[in-house]
Design an enzyme around this catalytic site. Sequence first.
Site, PDB file in Angstrom:
ATOM      1  N   ARG A 185      31.419  52.925  49.277  1.00 18.62           N
ATOM      2  CA  ARG A 185      32.661  52.618  48.559  1.00 18.62           C
ATOM      3  C   ARG A 185      33.359  51.444  49.254  1.00 18.62           C
ATOM      4  O   ARG A 185      34.312  51.617  49.982  1.00 18.62           O
ATOM      5  CB  ARG A 185      33.567  53.847  48.517  1.00 18.62           C
ATOM      6  CG  ARG A 185      32.915  55.119  47.974  1.00 18.62           C
ATOM      7  CD  ARG A 185      32.618  55.068  46.487  1.00 18.62           C
ATOM      8  NE  ARG A 185      33.798  54.968  45.667  1.00 18.62           N
ATOM      9  CZ  ARG A 185      34.519  56.017  45.271  1.00 18.62           C
ATOM     10  NH1 ARG A 185      34.194  57.229  45.679  1.00 18.62           N
ATOM     11  NH2 ARG A 185      35.577  55.851  44.513  1.00 18.62           N
ATOM     12  N   ARG A 233      39.674  69.455  43.338  1.00 17.00           N
ATOM     13  CA  ARG A 233      40.347  68.175  43.647  1.00 17.00           C
ATOM     14  C   ARG A 233      40.861  67.531  42.359  1.00 17.00           C
ATOM     15  O   ARG A 233      41.828  66.787  42.378  1.00 17.00           O
ATOM     16  CB  ARG A 233      39.357  67.217  44.310  1.00 17.00           C
ATOM     17  CG  ARG A 233      38.918  67.654  45.676  1.00 17.00           C
ATOM     18  CD  ARG A 233      38.129  66.570  46.352  1.00 17.00           C
ATOM     19  NE  ARG A 233      38.820  65.290  46.240  1.00 17.00           N
ATOM     20  CZ  ARG A 233      38.327  64.161  46.755  1.00 17.00           C
ATOM     21  NH1 ARG A 233      37.177  64.165  47.372  1.00 17.00           N
ATOM     22  NH2 ARG A 233      38.994  63.035  46.644  1.00 17.00           N
ATOM     23  N   ARG A 283      39.763  59.277  49.623  1.00 15.34           N
ATOM     24  CA  ARG A 283      39.679  57.804  49.687  1.00 15.34           C
ATOM     25  C   ARG A 283      40.860  57.151  48.973  1.00 15.34           C
ATOM     26  O   ARG A 283      41.307  56.080  49.340  1.00 15.34           O
ATOM     27  CB  ARG A 283      38.413  57.293  48.999  1.00 15.34           C
ATOM     28  CG  ARG A 283      37.137  57.654  49.581  1.00 15.34           C
ATOM     29  CD  ARG A 283      36.042  56.910  48.867  1.00 15.34           C
ATOM     30  NE  ARG A 283      36.110  55.493  49.162  1.00 15.34           N
ATOM     31  CZ  ARG A 283      36.689  54.578  48.405  1.00 15.34           C
ATOM     32  NH1 ARG A 283      37.321  54.948  47.308  1.00 15.34           N
ATOM     33  NH2 ARG A 283      36.688  53.318  48.746  1.00 15.34           N
ATOM     34  N   LYS A 331      44.544  62.591  36.807  1.00 22.01           N
ATOM     35  CA  LYS A 331      44.484  62.466  38.277  1.00 22.01           C
ATOM     36  C   LYS A 331      44.523  60.987  38.654  1.00 22.01           C
ATOM     37  O   LYS A 331      45.295  60.577  39.520  1.00 22.01           O
ATOM     38  CB  LYS A 331      43.192  63.089  38.807  1.00 22.01           C
ATOM     39  CG  LYS A 331      42.884  62.746  40.264  1.00 22.01           C
ATOM     40  CD  LYS A 331      41.610  63.391  40.769  1.00 22.01           C
ATOM     41  CE  LYS A 331      40.404  62.549  40.551  1.00 22.01           C
ATOM     42  NZ  LYS A 331      40.190  61.464  41.500  1.00 22.01           N
ATOM     43  N   ASN A 332      43.716  60.175  37.998  1.00 24.43           N
ATOM     44  CA  ASN A 332      43.569  58.772  38.406  1.00 24.43           C
ATOM     45  C   ASN A 332      44.686  57.858  37.937  1.00 24.43           C
ATOM     46  O   ASN A 332      44.693  56.682  38.292  1.00 24.43           O
ATOM     47  CB  ASN A 332      42.190  58.242  38.006  1.00 24.43           C
ATOM     48  CG  ASN A 332      41.092  58.876  38.848  1.00 24.43           C
ATOM     49  OD1 ASN A 332      41.386  59.556  39.848  1.00 24.43           O
ATOM     50  ND2 ASN A 332      39.859  58.698  38.456  1.00 24.43           N
ATOM     51  N   CYS A 376      31.094  58.107  50.262  1.00 21.68           N
ATOM     52  CA  CYS A 376      31.175  59.517  49.841  1.00 21.68           C
ATOM     53  C   CYS A 376      29.883  59.843  49.101  1.00 21.68           C
ATOM     54  O   CYS A 376      28.971  59.027  49.021  1.00 21.68           O
ATOM     55  CB  CYS A 376      32.398  59.737  48.949  1.00 21.68           C
ATOM     56  SG  CYS A 376      32.254  58.881  47.404  1.00 21.68           S
ATOM     57  N   ILE A 412      27.751  51.360  38.054  1.00 23.24           N
ATOM     58  CA  ILE A 412      28.929  51.331  38.938  1.00 23.24           C
ATOM     59  C   ILE A 412      28.575  51.882  40.323  1.00 23.24           C
ATOM     60  O   ILE A 412      28.819  51.249  41.343  1.00 23.24           O
ATOM     61  CB  ILE A 412      30.097  52.127  38.316  1.00 23.24           C
ATOM     62  CG1 ILE A 412      30.383  51.663  36.884  1.00 23.24           C
ATOM     63  CG2 ILE A 412      31.346  52.024  39.211  1.00 23.24           C
ATOM     64  CD1 ILE A 412      30.932  50.276  36.737  1.00 23.24           C
ATOM     65  N   ASP A 425      32.571  58.225  35.496  1.00 23.07           N
ATOM     66  CA  ASP A 425      33.091  59.562  35.813  1.00 23.07           C
ATOM     67  C   ASP A 425      32.688  60.617  34.793  1.00 23.07           C
ATOM     68  O   ASP A 425      32.975  61.799  35.000  1.00 23.07           O
ATOM     69  CB  ASP A 425      34.624  59.521  35.926  1.00 23.07           C
ATOM     70  CG  ASP A 425      35.063  58.786  37.173  1.00 23.07           C
ATOM     71  OD1 ASP A 425      36.250  58.484  37.299  1.00 23.07           O
ATOM     72  OD2 ASP A 425      34.194  58.493  38.028  1.00 23.07           O
TER      73      ASP A 425
HETATM   74  C1  EPZ Z   1      38.121  54.514  40.888  1.00 19.30           C
HETATM   75  O1  EPZ Z   1      37.514  54.452  42.160  1.00 19.30           O
HETATM   76  C2  EPZ Z   1      38.244  55.989  40.531  1.00 19.30           C
HETATM   77  N1  EPZ Z   1      39.114  56.643  41.513  1.00 19.30           N
HETATM   78  C3  EPZ Z   1      36.857  56.637  40.530  1.00 19.30           C
HETATM   79  O2  EPZ Z   1      37.012  57.993  40.108  1.00 19.30           O
HETATM   80  C4  EPZ Z   1      36.001  55.906  39.505  1.00 19.30           C
HETATM   81  O3  EPZ Z   1      34.689  56.451  39.541  1.00 19.30           O
HETATM   82  C5  EPZ Z   1      35.949  54.403  39.847  1.00 19.30           C
HETATM   83  O4  EPZ Z   1      37.286  53.878  39.903  1.00 19.30           O
HETATM   84  C6  EPZ Z   1      35.178  53.604  38.803  1.00 19.30           C
HETATM   85  O5  EPZ Z   1      35.769  53.764  37.550  1.00 19.30           O
HETATM   86  C7  EPZ Z   1      40.459  56.545  41.355  1.00 19.30           C
HETATM   87  O6  EPZ Z   1      40.954  55.899  40.444  1.00 19.30           O
HETATM   88  C8  EPZ Z   1      41.295  57.253  42.366  1.00 19.30           C
HETATM   89  P1  EPZ Z   1      36.134  50.777  42.013  1.00 19.30           P
HETATM   90  P2  EPZ Z   1      37.492  53.029  42.964  1.00 19.30           P
HETATM   91  O7  EPZ Z   1      36.814  50.034  43.108  1.00 19.30           O
HETATM   92  O8  EPZ Z   1      38.685  52.249  42.629  1.00 19.30           O
HETATM   93  C9  EPZ Z   1      32.654  48.068  43.738  1.00 19.30           C
HETATM   94  C10 EPZ Z   1      36.864  60.321  40.292  1.00 19.30           C
HETATM   95  O9  EPZ Z   1      35.919  61.102  40.199  1.00 19.30           O
HETATM   96  N2  EPZ Z   1      33.671  47.603  44.691  1.00 19.30           N
HETATM   97  O10 EPZ Z   1      36.594  50.566  40.609  1.00 19.30           O
HETATM   98  O11 EPZ Z   1      37.220  53.336  44.390  1.00 19.30           O
HETATM   99  C11 EPZ Z   1      32.250  49.512  43.937  1.00 19.30           C
HETATM  100  O12 EPZ Z   1      31.213  49.632  44.873  1.00 19.30           O
HETATM  101  C12 EPZ Z   1      36.698  59.029  41.052  1.00 19.30           C
HETATM  102  O13 EPZ Z   1      37.990  60.503  39.768  1.00 19.30           O
HETATM  103  C13 EPZ Z   1      33.375  46.577  45.584  1.00 19.30           C
HETATM  104  O14 EPZ Z   1      32.259  46.077  45.603  1.00 19.30           O
HETATM  105  O15 EPZ Z   1      36.211  52.328  42.343  1.00 19.30           O
HETATM  106  C14 EPZ Z   1      31.803  49.906  42.552  1.00 19.30           C
HETATM  107  O16 EPZ Z   1      30.478  49.466  42.349  1.00 19.30           O
HETATM  108  C15 EPZ Z   1      35.306  58.881  41.637  1.00 19.30           C
HETATM  109  N3  EPZ Z   1      34.332  46.157  46.447  1.00 19.30           N
HETATM  110  C16 EPZ Z   1      32.704  49.104  41.618  1.00 19.30           C
HETATM  111  O17 EPZ Z   1      33.226  48.041  42.419  1.00 19.30           O
HETATM  112  C17 EPZ Z   1      35.589  46.698  46.468  1.00 19.30           C
HETATM  113  O18 EPZ Z   1      36.441  46.261  47.265  1.00 19.30           O
HETATM  114  C18 EPZ Z   1      33.872  49.887  41.044  1.00 19.30           C
HETATM  115  O19 EPZ Z   1      34.552  50.518  42.100  1.00 19.30           O
HETATM  116  C19 EPZ Z   1      35.883  47.742  45.564  1.00 19.30           C
HETATM  117  C20 EPZ Z   1      34.910  48.173  44.680  1.00 19.30           C
END
Ligand code: EPZ
Length: 417
Positions: free
Chosen positions: A121, A396, A92, A22-23, A116, A326, A304
């Site tokens: 996020r 999803r 998202r 998916k990702n 969420c 995370i 995840d």
């Molecule tokens: C991706 O989300 C995945 N989604 C998530 O999978 C996964 O849990 C996550 O990465 C972490 O591995 C997809 O790939 C579609 P991040 P993403 O930006 O990109 C902080 C699932 O179940 N952060 O890597 O939204 C954030 O708060 C989903 O498949 C900022 O501070 O996550 C977090 O602590 C759930 N500022 C960390 O970084 C930003 O601008 C990682 O978030 C962006 C993120």
Amino acid sequence: MDKINIETSNNLSGTVKISGSKNASLPILAATVLWGSQYKIKNVPEISDVYTMLELIKQLGGSFEFNKNVVEINTEKISSYEAPYELVKTMRASVLVWGALLGRFGKARISFPGGCAIGDRPIDEHIKAFESLGYKTVVKQGYLETKKMAKTGGSYEFNIKSVTGSENVIIASILADNKTELCNCSIEPEVADLINFLKLLGADIKNIEDKVLISPVTRLNPKNKIYSIIPDRIEAGTFAVLGAIPGNNIKIINCDTEHLKLPLNIIEACGSDLKIKKNEMQVIGGELKPFNIETKPYPGFPTDLQAQFMVLAILAKGRSKFLENIFPSRFIHAAELRKLGADINVERGLANIKGVPFINGGKMQASDLRASASLVIAACTARGKSEISRVYHLDRGYEKIDYKLTEVGVKIWRTKE
Ligand code: EPZ
């Protein structure tokens, strides 16, 4: 809405075939918006998040066909550069068209993605990265309005590893005016899959560990190229947890065990007998020993899989500690597992788990994709019948989950809520 019913199902055995990631599918589908052409992508999972992304591409002006895990997309007629609220609130990851729209039109209007169930996020890194590459973003009526203000390209070091932040900026930089150098990028296999896809189309990208160097090109050439999405490591990890329940013996094929090194080490350490090959594994559950988890960006333990592994910890003989770095509030599943008799104490970012000899079936409510998978695994091993409501979360991200579970012997059926 559907709810899932599961009767206690022990001594599971059989084979599960893992679907495409998916990702990896979501950023790759979003990247087709960058350059108007025809694309053919294989091993795309038929899950609702993929349909949401395809619907977004259609609303932008594209068209698609999706049959038997093959997506054919035409993005030649895309003229809109807005990702509307209705779709972004559904998923998202719709923000992944942001970089593609900037790369194509030099502007984008993206509905501000909310938080969420797993927590706040933020997208500040996306905004800062785009700003360092020649764009400016303002927030108007709940929309992020980003415009090209100068020659695009430049350099940016992420303050925190962000998967979709890295993906968005990589996509936006392919057709930029100047070179782009990105540091502290996420190196998840899904990011690597996006980079491989873009390279196949003719993008000039060099990625060395968490550095990504992009030399701009003026066109991409997707015609007559077919790309196949990598297997879903989180789905594979989810079924490996099911196999690790004592008495179960599950063969998992069409996976990439290289992507799961740390989770599989824990599966083995907590009592399973594991037979591993590159693209398949056999997981034979044994008496569960306690273990500790600390979630980190890849190649650390993936957030995840945290909820799914908690089911092993609640049944282990002893105490386990889960540190969620995370998404510190990603423990909603703990409250649901307690209903079955689990002994879990949660503070912000930390869960202390004391194993119990067994859990009883009960009524639970899914809150997010991975938590719902955790509840399903718990329901399989719980004594008696369980019900899980709001299972649209599960659909999803897990393709044909009922069929795959039935194939290994799980007594599962759906009813209307
Ligand atoms: C991706 O989300 C995945 N989604 C998530 O999978 C996964 O849990 C996550 O990465 C972490 O591995 C997809 O790939 C579609 P991040 P993403 O930006 O990109 C902080 C699932 O179940 N952060 O890597 O939204 C954030 O708060 C989903 O498949 C900022 O501070 O996550 C977090 O602590 C759930 N500022 C960390 O970084 C930003 O601008 C990682 O978030 C962006 C993120």
